[in-house]
Design an enzyme around this catalytic site. Structure first.
Site, PDB file in Angstrom:
ATOM      1  N   HIS A  78       1.454  -4.448  -1.404  1.00  0.00           N
ATOM      2  CA  HIS A  78       0.049  -4.606  -1.524  1.00  0.00           C
ATOM      3  C   HIS A  78      -0.277  -3.903  -2.891  1.00  0.00           C
ATOM      4  O   HIS A  78      -0.279  -2.919  -3.033  1.00  0.00           O
ATOM      5  CB  HIS A  78      -0.686  -4.250  -0.474  1.00  0.00           C
ATOM      6  CG  HIS A  78      -0.625  -4.851   0.777  1.00  0.00           C
ATOM      7  ND1 HIS A  78      -1.820  -5.239   1.583  1.00  0.00           N
ATOM      8  CD2 HIS A  78       0.291  -5.783   1.303  1.00  0.00           C
ATOM      9  CE1 HIS A  78      -1.470  -5.950   2.689  1.00  0.00           C
ATOM     10  NE2 HIS A  78      -0.113  -6.515   2.463  1.00  0.00           N
ATOM     11  N   TYR A 206     -11.339  -3.321   4.324  1.00  0.00           N
ATOM     12  CA  TYR A 206     -12.081  -2.245   4.957  1.00  0.00           C
ATOM     13  C   TYR A 206     -13.591  -2.830   5.219  1.00  0.00           C
ATOM     14  O   TYR A 206     -13.916  -2.774   4.005  1.00  0.00           O
ATOM     15  CB  TYR A 206     -11.651  -1.054   4.200  1.00  0.00           C
ATOM     16  CG  TYR A 206     -10.303  -0.363   4.444  1.00  0.00           C
ATOM     17  CD1 TYR A 206     -10.163   0.657   5.299  1.00  0.00           C
ATOM     18  CD2 TYR A 206      -9.644  -0.685   3.743  1.00  0.00           C
ATOM     19  CE1 TYR A 206      -8.832   1.260   5.648  1.00  0.00           C
ATOM     20  CE2 TYR A 206      -8.093  -0.040   3.587  1.00  0.00           C
ATOM     21  CZ  TYR A 206      -8.010   0.791   4.476  1.00  0.00           C
ATOM     22  OH  TYR A 206      -6.789   1.527   4.662  1.00  0.00           O
ATOM     23  N   PRO A 298      -8.056   8.004  10.706  1.00  0.00           N
ATOM     24  CA  PRO A 298      -6.970   6.984  10.155  1.00  0.00           C
ATOM     25  C   PRO A 298      -7.618   6.032   8.734  1.00  0.00           C
ATOM     26  O   PRO A 298      -6.529   5.331   8.256  1.00  0.00           O
ATOM     27  CB  PRO A 298      -6.808   5.858  11.269  1.00  0.00           C
ATOM     28  CG  PRO A 298      -8.140   6.287  11.986  1.00  0.00           C
ATOM     29  CD  PRO A 298      -8.362   7.626  11.881  1.00  0.00           C
ATOM     30  N   LYS A 302      -3.391   7.927   5.993  1.00  0.00           N
ATOM     31  CA  LYS A 302      -2.729   9.267   5.269  1.00  0.00           C
ATOM     32  C   LYS A 302      -1.881   9.938   6.272  1.00  0.00           C
ATOM     33  O   LYS A 302      -1.390  11.039   5.826  1.00  0.00           O
ATOM     34  CB  LYS A 302      -3.722  10.117   4.508  1.00  0.00           C
ATOM     35  CG  LYS A 302      -4.442   9.656   3.672  1.00  0.00           C
ATOM     36  CD  LYS A 302      -3.360   9.244   2.372  1.00  0.00           C
ATOM     37  CE  LYS A 302      -3.933   8.461   1.118  1.00  0.00           C
ATOM     38  NZ  LYS A 302      -2.741   7.608   0.846  1.00  0.00           N
ATOM     39  N   TYR A 390      -5.736   6.605  -2.580  1.00  0.00           N
ATOM     40  CA  TYR A 390      -5.142   5.715  -1.668  1.00  0.00           C
ATOM     41  C   TYR A 390      -3.650   5.285  -1.838  1.00  0.00           C
ATOM     42  O   TYR A 390      -3.009   5.288  -0.905  1.00  0.00           O
ATOM     43  CB  TYR A 390      -5.869   4.312  -1.637  1.00  0.00           C
ATOM     44  CG  TYR A 390      -5.722   3.368  -0.676  1.00  0.00           C
ATOM     45  CD1 TYR A 390      -6.440   3.252   0.591  1.00  0.00           C
ATOM     46  CD2 TYR A 390      -4.513   2.785  -0.382  1.00  0.00           C
ATOM     47  CE1 TYR A 390      -6.368   2.611   1.508  1.00  0.00           C
ATOM     48  CE2 TYR A 390      -4.339   1.752   0.566  1.00  0.00           C
ATOM     49  CZ  TYR A 390      -5.109   1.802   1.495  1.00  0.00           C
ATOM     50  OH  TYR A 390      -4.864   1.063   2.900  1.00  0.00           O
TER      51      TYR A 390
END
Ligand code: APR
Ligand code: PHB
Length: 395
Positions: A78, A206, A298, A302, A390
């Site tokens: 990704h 998200y 979550p 991580k 991220y």
């Protein structure tokens, strides 16, 4: 194994989750012997469903451990992620902002690959290990006692690695007078479902919405993982599949909702959200790794990645000790691990705080969230900071 339930090893590892398995496999690569004690069965450990986004640091460790072949075949690269608020959506381009992608590959699959590697190498893993107790961790000769099949067992070791998760025995074995615990409990949970349907988008979404957070994730081309924020008082059985899909559609942009393919759920569960850190992460010859020492909410995935950096620091420290007789890595383990842990805690807390609805949130607070999301949408520096966290801070 010696007679009478007496065993000896170099590193005794409590917990056969991803932390314990990865540590054991990496130590094996350095010629360091370990024994894993796991309270449950392998089937139980592999039955748990957890986040599935891997940082490059973890991928490198899995390569080093010789466990990355399937990951490279089946994992999905990704290069970015999507963030939505209401019907607006924008992309954080990891590749452009950091040069680094993440890999989507289920944690269960990572664990399965690690078990296969440990078994192929003849690694010692004792399942159904009951009542594990740590003795003399603050001396040079720590010992574990436990029971299997009603038999008392004893395991002597040079070091003990507490990889036994949040509910394990390791953290509690450090005297309370030495331990400092930091915790934040969030006033909501995540209701998650797994369904054999194609993901709504080829990247994760998200989603912040006035009705609460949602996340569209995936395991592969025909297996999707979706979550919606829910009150802590809800139970999975309160949510029919149809109610879940309806609520998810309301929280993601309309054009995504139209494309959403729904189907029966094959798993449905609710997880609370918590931030937690214990300090220090070493007491004498006992080291804590992964969920035994820290929990993140979550949002940002991580958990496993932070466990991986602990394992990295610990296996390096132990290797230096055995190979060079140098104890400095061991002595510095807690400070080194915690320095990265706290940054992952901050990111997970920030991303959670940005995206969720809080029961006591004022209209002003909501405006602040929207302003921050719009700033992120428009500002490259903010996007870069988000992307660096991220894809994973270096270690
Ligand atoms: N004795 C032996 N084993 C134990 C004990 C005990 N007293 N208590 C717990 N265990 C085992 C659990 O059964 C579990 O298999 O320790 C293991 C801990 O595994 P995890 O909870 O998965 O923790 P960890 O290996 O640190 O994995 C890191 O990343 O995404 C996150 O939370 C997620 O599990 C994940 C974590
Ligand atoms: C998941 O796929 O389960 C997942 C992905 C990303 C997250 C959390 C969970 O941030």
């Amino acid at each position: 194994m010696e007679s009478g339930g007496q065993m000896k090893t170099q590193v005794a590892i409590i917990g056969g989750g991803p932390s314990g398995l990865l540590l054991s496999q990496l130590l094996h690569g350095q010629g360091i012997d370990s024994v894993i004690l796991e309270r449950r069965t392998k089937e139980y450990v592999l039955g748990r469903i957890r986040a599935g986004v891997l940082e490059q640091g973890l991928v490198r460790l899995l390569e080093e451990a010789g466990c990355a072949d399937r990951l490279h075949r089946e994992g999905i690269v990704h290069d970015g992620t999507l963030i939505s608020y209401g019907d607006a959506m924008f992309r954080i381009d990891f590749r452009d902002l950091t040069g680094t992608p993440v890999i989507v590959y289920g944690q269960t699959e990572v664990t399965r690959d690690l078990y296969a590697a440990r078994e192929a190498a003849g690694g010692a893993i004792h399942f159904n290990a009951e009542d594990v107790r740590i003795h003399d961790a603050d001396t040079d000769r720590p010992v574990l006692t436990y029971r299997t099949d009603g038999q008392d067992q004893r395991l002597e070791a040079d070091f003990i690695a507490g990889c036994d998760g949040f509910h394990g025995v390791s953290r509690q074995s450090i005297p309370a007078s030495i331990r400092q615990e930091y915790e934040k409990v969030y006033p909501f949970g995540w209701l998650g479902i797994l369904s054999e349907t194609p993901p709504v988008n080829h990247e994760l979404i998200y989603a912040s919405s006035p009705r609460g957070f949602a996340l569209c994730s995936m395991r592969n081309a025909n297996l999707s993982r979706y979550y919606i924020q829910c009150p802590l008082t809800d139970r999975p059985e309160d949510w029919s599949d149809d109610a879940f899909w309806d609520e998810l559609r309301r929280r993601i942009p309309a054009d995504q909702a139209e494309r959403l393919v729904t189907g029966p759920s094959i798993e449905k569960s609710i997880a609370p959200l918590r931030s937690f850190v214990t300090e220090p992460m070493r007491w004498g010859r006992l080291f804590l790794c992964g969920d035994a020492a820290h929990i993140v909410p979550p949002t940002g995935a991580k958990g496993l990645n932070t466990a991986a950096s602990d394992v990295h620091y610990l296996h390096r420290a132990l290797t230096r000790f055995y190979r060079d007789g140098d104890p400095s890595g061991i002595e510095g383990y807690s400070a080194q691990a915690l320095s990265r842990v706290w940054k992952a805690e901050r990111f997970s807390w920030w991303f959670s705080s940005l995206m969720h609805r809080y029961p006591d949130q004022s209209p002003f607070d909501q405006k602040m969230q929207v302003a921050e999301i719009e700033f992120l949408r428009a500002n490259r520096a903010a996007q870069k900071a988000m992307a660096e966290n991220y894809v994973g801070l270096p270690y």
